[in-house]
Design an enzyme around this catalytic site. Structure first.
Site, PDB file in Angstrom:
ATOM      1  N   CYS A   6      -0.496   5.665   7.348  1.00  0.00           N
ATOM      2  CA  CYS A   6      -1.765   5.164   7.869  1.00  0.00           C
ATOM      3  C   CYS A   6      -1.484   4.229   9.039  1.00  0.00           C
ATOM      4  CB  CYS A   6      -2.462   4.409   6.739  1.00  0.00           C
ATOM      5  SG  CYS A   6      -4.015   3.651   7.182  1.00  0.00           S
ATOM      6  N   CYS A  63      -2.769  -0.954   8.363  1.00  0.00           N
ATOM      7  CA  CYS A  63      -2.193  -2.294   8.160  1.00  0.00           C
ATOM      8  C   CYS A  63      -0.696  -2.231   8.441  1.00  0.00           C
ATOM      9  CB  CYS A  63      -2.459  -2.767   6.734  1.00  0.00           C
ATOM     10  SG  CYS A  63      -4.176  -2.622   6.258  1.00  0.00           S
ATOM     11  N   GLU A  73     -26.938  -8.252  25.909  1.00  0.00           N
ATOM     12  CA  GLU A  73     -26.152  -7.216  25.226  1.00  0.00           C
ATOM     13  C   GLU A  73     -26.524  -5.845  25.786  1.00  0.00           C
ATOM     14  OE1 GLU A  73     -23.879  -6.602  22.690  1.00  0.00           O
ATOM     15  OE2 GLU A  73     -24.442  -4.477  22.783  1.00  0.00           O
ATOM     16  N   CYS A  75       0.836  -1.207   0.000  1.00  0.00           N
ATOM     17  CA  CYS A  75       0.000   0.000   0.000  1.00  0.00           C
ATOM     18  C   CYS A  75       0.867   1.252   0.000  1.00  0.00           C
ATOM     19  CB  CYS A  75      -0.904  -0.018   1.227  1.00  0.00           C
ATOM     20  SG  CYS A  75      -1.918   1.449   1.368  1.00  0.00           S
ATOM     21  N   ASP A  96     -18.430 -13.432  24.319  1.00  0.00           N
ATOM     22  CA  ASP A  96     -17.620 -12.742  23.302  1.00  0.00           C
ATOM     23  C   ASP A  96     -17.512 -11.263  23.690  1.00  0.00           C
ATOM     24  OD1 ASP A  96     -16.369 -11.912  20.990  1.00  0.00           O
ATOM     25  OD2 ASP A  96     -18.101 -12.175  19.689  1.00  0.00           O
ATOM     26  N   CYS A 122     -11.078 -10.906  21.509  1.00  0.00           N
ATOM     27  CA  CYS A 122     -10.235 -10.185  20.545  1.00  0.00           C
ATOM     28  C   CYS A 122      -9.025  -9.595  21.273  1.00  0.00           C
ATOM     29  CB  CYS A 122     -11.035  -9.101  19.831  1.00  0.00           C
ATOM     30  SG  CYS A 122     -11.889  -7.992  20.940  1.00  0.00           S
ATOM     31  N   GLN A 181     -19.396  -8.338  12.719  1.00  0.00           N
ATOM     32  CA  GLN A 181     -17.955  -8.629  12.633  1.00  0.00           C
ATOM     33  C   GLN A 181     -17.440  -8.123  11.285  1.00  0.00           C
ATOM     34  OE1 GLN A 181     -15.922 -10.097  14.873  1.00  0.00           O
ATOM     35  NE2 GLN A 181     -17.343 -10.967  16.345  1.00  0.00           N
ATOM     36  N   TYR A 235     -22.754 -10.886  25.537  1.00  0.00           N
ATOM     37  CA  TYR A 235     -22.241  -9.868  24.604  1.00  0.00           C
ATOM     38  C   TYR A 235     -22.684 -10.241  23.183  1.00  0.00           C
ATOM     39  CZ  TYR A 235     -19.296  -9.324  28.742  1.00  0.00           C
ATOM     40  OH  TYR A 235     -18.852  -9.191  30.034  1.00  0.00           O
ATOM     41  N   CYS A 239      -7.283   2.184  -0.864  1.00  0.00           N
ATOM     42  CA  CYS A 239      -7.224   1.381   0.359  1.00  0.00           C
ATOM     43  C   CYS A 239      -7.503  -0.068  -0.015  1.00  0.00           C
ATOM     44  CB  CYS A 239      -8.265   1.877   1.365  1.00  0.00           C
ATOM     45  SG  CYS A 239      -8.333   0.850   2.845  1.00  0.00           S
TER      46      CYS A 239
HETATM   47  C1  SAM Z   1     -16.950  -8.196  20.430  1.00  0.00           C
HETATM   48  S1  SAM Z   1     -18.597  -7.639  20.308  1.00  0.00           S
HETATM   49  C2  SAM Z   1     -19.387  -9.177  20.084  1.00  0.00           C
HETATM   50  C3  SAM Z   1     -20.640  -9.123  19.271  1.00  0.00           C
HETATM   51  C4  SAM Z   1     -21.225 -10.447  18.818  1.00  0.00           C
HETATM   52  N1  SAM Z   1     -20.934 -11.559  19.687  1.00  0.00           N
HETATM   53  C5  SAM Z   1     -20.837 -10.748  17.384  1.00  0.00           C
HETATM   54  O1  SAM Z   1     -20.064 -11.668  17.143  1.00  0.00           O
HETATM   55  O2  SAM Z   1     -21.320 -10.036  16.496  1.00  0.00           O
HETATM   56  C6  SAM Z   1     -18.906  -7.213  21.976  1.00  0.00           C
HETATM   57  C7  SAM Z   1     -20.323  -6.765  22.273  1.00  0.00           C
HETATM   58  O3  SAM Z   1     -20.427  -6.568  23.672  1.00  0.00           O
HETATM   59  C8  SAM Z   1     -21.265  -5.461  23.950  1.00  0.00           C
HETATM   60  N2  SAM Z   1     -20.930  -5.011  25.318  1.00  0.00           N
HETATM   61  C9  SAM Z   1     -19.807  -4.368  25.717  1.00  0.00           C
HETATM   62  N3  SAM Z   1     -19.821  -4.185  27.045  1.00  0.00           N
HETATM   63  C10 SAM Z   1     -20.961  -4.747  27.506  1.00  0.00           C
HETATM   64  C11 SAM Z   1     -21.540  -4.893  28.800  1.00  0.00           C
HETATM   65  N4  SAM Z   1     -20.923  -4.417  29.887  1.00  0.00           N
HETATM   66  N5  SAM Z   1     -22.731  -5.504  28.910  1.00  0.00           N
HETATM   67  C12 SAM Z   1     -23.354  -5.984  27.804  1.00  0.00           C
HETATM   68  N6  SAM Z   1     -22.843  -5.891  26.548  1.00  0.00           N
HETATM   69  C13 SAM Z   1     -21.680  -5.276  26.396  1.00  0.00           C
HETATM   70  C14 SAM Z   1     -20.939  -4.492  22.828  1.00  0.00           C
HETATM   71  O4  SAM Z   1     -21.993  -3.584  22.641  1.00  0.00           O
HETATM   72  C15 SAM Z   1     -20.736  -5.459  21.635  1.00  0.00           C
HETATM   73  O5  SAM Z   1     -21.947  -5.642  20.951  1.00  0.00           O
END
Ligand code: SAM
Length: 489
Positions: free
Chosen positions: A95, A98, A369, A89, A418, A445, A319, A348, A190
């Protein structure tokens, strides 16, 4: 002079006392550490370096001196690592996107795997099974389904390009310079999102300049055009979200009508009026000027049997690497080993993607969530897929996941979690121990916060599988899935 130190050149070949600004020459970069920093040693002290690649022999300038370690910046590469690659790139180095392009992909994967092992072993001090080899990304370029660009009335210029005789800077539509909130460089190309992403961004810029529509001035907080978001799906649908500071339909329509005419793949054209000080639009109304207020992504059902549809609204999380998301979910699903008798909690849950993905194999899935709008999307995604055994709740998991919820929704057999980069709150980890499901599948992550949380969970659970997954080639980021099986109740 301490050791061999030349005051004129500040070149330090050997010496116990190191000062800020000193230059060390001929050090070999050994490895990568947290946050993508390179690691070398000098006089028995570790040096964390910005720039370089493992295997390089470099010259570096020290900018931080601590008793246990030094920090520096690579100023010259004396011998190139065999693991280097020529960055593809033109914006590499400017940037922040990457930043591992100069390292070949196999080596990137090696360091991502190492990051997971180091974190789980060192931070977690965990007893681990053999860690599975990282799953590479199916695509290493054009893998993102969402990009957010910023307009700037005065685009950033490199020192070489800046002319003090003619200090006027051109407007830019692109990305922020790392750590500079008010500096945006103009992106010419990009490599992150498939076509026609680049053509759309360039058409927006061109049309705005043609009509002399003011780009936002990030320092003075004046101007009209603020941000451009392009979201796309594997099904070929594209959503545009143009953010402006006030209502001027002539300008908004000039830009969006051009896109409508030139890019038939755009199925959702939206704008937002945002007069606030920041660019976040989760609290603002979105106007759908043309097309549908969402795009639809498709994902193969686990175990076969057709496709699942996921509606993605302008505010919905999805994602960003869709193909890898499918791999990630499939591995999590395999690790969970569900039966039709299982009550699953998906913590989450975002827009309920995992909950809906696993629902067909479970008795019931409870999704939790924070974001209310995401929970509404999750319900819609169950409805359009004919899924009737999911229940979603909005709120902070720390407050939602308690004995009352479990008493009303049922004891979890399996919990899939997650969390965001910060990991889980300690109270949530403790609640998981109390809920005592048979299995926990923890997708993360950030292996550092995952290791911290696993340490708590390992009071009662054994780790039986660890699977790193690469979702973001050419970055230091790595995703990791861990299966825990109950050892003590
Ligand atoms: C890494 S994303 C995972 C989303 C989903 N599992 C997916 O694969 O699309 C983390 C999620 O956690 C939510 N989140 C973050 N802190 C939170 C909390 N304290 N209580 C509930 N949800 C939360 C965020 O809004 C986000 O949607």
């Amino acid at each position: 002079m301490d050791g061999l130190y030349d005051k004129t050149t500040r070149l330090c070949i050997f010496g116990p006392s190191m000062r800020k600004g000193d230059i060390i020459s001929g050090i070999t970069v050994e490895t990568m550490a947290a946050e993508g920093k390179c690691v070398a040693h000098h006089d028995g002290r570790v040096i964390f370096l910005h720039g370089g690649a493992p295997g390089d022999v470099v010259e570096a300038q020290i900018h931080k001196v601590k008793s246990k370690y030094l920090e520096g910046r690579v100023t010259n590469i004396l011998a190139f690592s065999p693991d280097r690659e020529i960055p593809f790139c033109e914006h590499f180095g400017t940037c922040g996107g990457c930043s591992w392009q100069h390292i070949n992909y196999a080596t990137q994967l090696f360091y991502k795997q190492k990051q997971v092992i180091d974190n789980l072993e060192r931070i977690g001090g965990l007893s681990l099974p053999e860690i599975r080899s990282i799953v590479p990304s199916q695509e290493t370029q054009y893998y993102r389904n969402r990009l957010d660009f910023t307009f700037s009335a005065e685009g950033w210029l490199s020192k070489d390009a800046f002319d003090p005789e003619n200090p006027q800077r051109e407007p830019a539509l692109g990305y922020h310079i790392p750590r500079k909130y008010d500096q945006v460089f103009d992106v010419r190309k990009c490599y992150l999102q498939p076509d026609p992403s680049n053509a759309i961004r360039l058409a927006v810029r061109d049309e705005a300049l043609k009509h002399q529509i003011p780009f936002f001035d990030l320092r003075r907080q004046v101007g009209f055009l603020r941000t451009l978001t392009i979201r796309s799906t594997g099904t070929g649908e594209i959503m545009i979200i143009l953010q402006v500071t006030y209502e001027n339909m002539d300008w908004i329509e000039a830009v969006l009508k051009r896109l409508e005419k030139e890019f038939p793949a755009i199925t959702s054209l939206n704008y937002i009026i945002n007069g606030k000080k920041n660019d976040t639009f989760y609290d603002l109304d979105i106007v759908c000027l043309k097309g549908k207020p969402y795009i639809t992504e498709a994902m193969a059902k686990p175990g076969g049997g057709g496709m699942l549809q996921f509606r993605i609204g302008p505010k919905s999380f999805y994602q960003t690497n869709s193909k890898q998301a499918e791999q990630l979910y499939r591995i999590a699903w395999e690790m969970a080993g569900l039966t039709r008798d299982d009550v699953v909690y998906d913590l989450y849950t975002g827009t309920g993607t995992i909950a809906n993905y696993v629902a067909a194999q479970a008795k019931k899935v409870v999704g939790l969530e924070y974001v209310g709008a995401a929970i509404e999307d999750a319900k819609v995604n169950s409805a359009i897929n004919g899924i009737a055994n999911t229940t979603f709740f909005a709120g902070d998991i720390k407050d939602l996941l308690n004995e009352t919820l479990i008493a009303t929704q049922g004891d979890p057999d399996i919990i899939i979690t997650d969390p965001p980069r910060a990991g889980m709150h300690e109270d949530v980890c403790r609640m998981l121990l109390k809920a005592a499901p048979e299995k926990i599948v923890y997708i993360s992550c950030n292996p550092a916060t995952q290791a911290r949380d696993l340490k708590i969970l390992s009071e009662q659970y054994s780790i039986t599988a660890v699977q790193p997954v690469d979702m973001f080639p050419h970055t230091m980021h790595v995703e990791n899935i861990v299966r825990l099986v109950i050892a003590l109740r």
